[in-house]
Design an enzyme around this catalytic site. Structure first.
Site, PDB file in Angstrom:
ATOM      1  N   ASP A  47       2.756  -4.182  12.778  1.00 36.49           N
ATOM      2  CA  ASP A  47       3.596  -4.748  11.717  1.00 36.49           C
ATOM      3  C   ASP A  47       5.066  -4.793  12.137  1.00 36.49           C
ATOM      4  O   ASP A  47       5.796  -5.713  11.746  1.00 36.49           O
ATOM      5  CB  ASP A  47       3.438  -3.942  10.435  1.00 36.49           C
ATOM      6  CG  ASP A  47       2.035  -4.055   9.863  1.00 36.49           C
ATOM      7  OD1 ASP A  47       1.379  -5.090  10.097  1.00 36.49           O
ATOM      8  OD2 ASP A  47       1.588  -3.101   9.189  1.00 36.49           O
ATOM      9  N   MET A  81       0.832  -1.196   0.000  1.00 30.48           N
ATOM     10  CA  MET A  81       0.000   0.000   0.000  1.00 30.48           C
ATOM     11  C   MET A  81       0.869   1.250   0.000  1.00 30.48           C
ATOM     12  O   MET A  81       2.033   1.204   0.405  1.00 30.48           O
ATOM     13  CB  MET A  81      -0.894   0.051   1.260  1.00 30.48           C
ATOM     14  CG  MET A  81      -1.805  -1.126   1.446  1.00 30.48           C
ATOM     15  SD  MET A  81      -3.236  -1.046   0.357  1.00 30.48           S
ATOM     16  CE  MET A  81      -4.039  -2.599   0.800  1.00 30.48           C
TER      17      MET A  81
END
Length: 318
Positions: free
Chosen positions: A257, A15
């Protein structure tokens, strides 16, 4: 690539983060003046791959990009981190994925919308083309920003080859039983675990119950991340809690993450799950002290320095 580096394969999303910061987030129908807007690299898969690469892993990325500026820049970012891009595919119609992010500067909390774009076009056949990379890896990492069929393909290949599988069920979506069964370690956060199980995770008892539900669905081990509360590991032999160092959060974007990528790295080096999760909590704590997503991820040197400092503090306290 250096063969001595631990090998990790990430099958997941890419992304471009569009980050807007404001003193607070608007309520429905309200317009506020923001203080800043920036573009950054993101996507759960890409973030986790970059974090692992920063710590020194030999990382291969399996993803799909659109033929646009965002896609080209993402590819260049992979290359700059030494990530193998042999199995990064291109879609000729769909744009690259984007993720508009709003950050509350007062609390550091965020809200995110994900527009998958080319991520949704990744196919199981393309994942199969990366079977050799998956098979050669110590750890495979998957998430839910790509089609579930791609996760199934990647996890099945890894399981057949004896590769440790980590399934990060983020964002939380209905997940077939066979996916849970293919996960050696499932790693939801507290919000995702609550959504997946219907059990509140706001207290320790609820968190433990939710993790056990996911184990009953087939996950071999559940590692439930709890933000400032640390993490909970639940497996057949029992459970244990992992404390997180209290920190003043500047921006929590990407902290999960950072945890995932570093967890994969530490596990790939042969550390126990408990030790790997403890160290991954420390990495995540470092990440929230800076702004941005991948820009907030610490380097291997920063992680080493923080661990030395933590050891010195523990020695002094004892």
């Amino acid at each position: 690539m250096n063969a001595q580096k631990p090998k990790i394969c990430v099958v997941g999303s890419a992304m471009t983060d569009q980050i807007t910061r404001a003193p607070r987030l608007p309520v429905a129908g309200e317009t506020l003046m923001a203080t800043s807007y920036t573009l950054g690299f993101g996507g759960k898969g890409s973030n986790q791959a970059v974090m692992a690469a920063r710590l020194g892993a030999d990382v291969s990325m399996v993803a799909k990009l659109g033929r646009d500026l965002f896609g080209q820049n993402t590819l260049e970012n992979y290359v700059s981190h030494g990530i193998n891009t042999e199995f990064v595919f291109w879609d000729e119609q769909l744009p690259s994925g984007v993720a508009p992010i709003w950050v509350d500067e007062t609390t550091g909390q965020n809200q995110i919308l994900v527009v998958p774009g080319a991520n949704a076009a990744l196919t199981p056949a393309e994942v199969r083309r990366a079977a050799s990379q998956i098979a050669q890896s110590a750890v495979l990492v998957c998430q839910n920003e790509i089609p579930m069929a791609c996760n199934r393909e990647a996890l099945s290949i890894a399981r057949a080859k004896g590769v440790l599988t980590i399934f990060n069920p983020a964002p939380a979506v209905p997940t077939p039983a066979d996916i849970w069964a293919l996960a050696d370690i499932a790693t939801p956060n507290e919000v995702e675990a609550a959504l997946l199980t219907g059990v509140s995770t706001q207290d320790d008892e609820g968190a433990l119950q939710a993790a056990r539900v996911l184990c009953e669905r087939g996950a071999k081990t559940v590692l439930l991340t709890l933000g400032a509360r640390g993490a909970l590991v639940v497996e057949e032999s029992g459970h244990h809690w992992i404390a997180a160092k209290p920190v003043q959060a500047v921006d929590t974007t990407g902290a999960g993450d950072a945890f995932m990528g570093s967890l994969a790295f530490f596990l790939a080096t042969g550390q126990s799950l408990r030790e790997a999760a403890t160290r991954a909590c420390r990495v995540a704590s470092l990440s929230v002290s800076k702004t941005g997503t991948q820009t907030s991820f610490p380097t291997a040197a920063e992680v080493a320095a923080a661990e030395v400092a933590a050891t010195e503090v523990a020695t002094t306290e004892n």
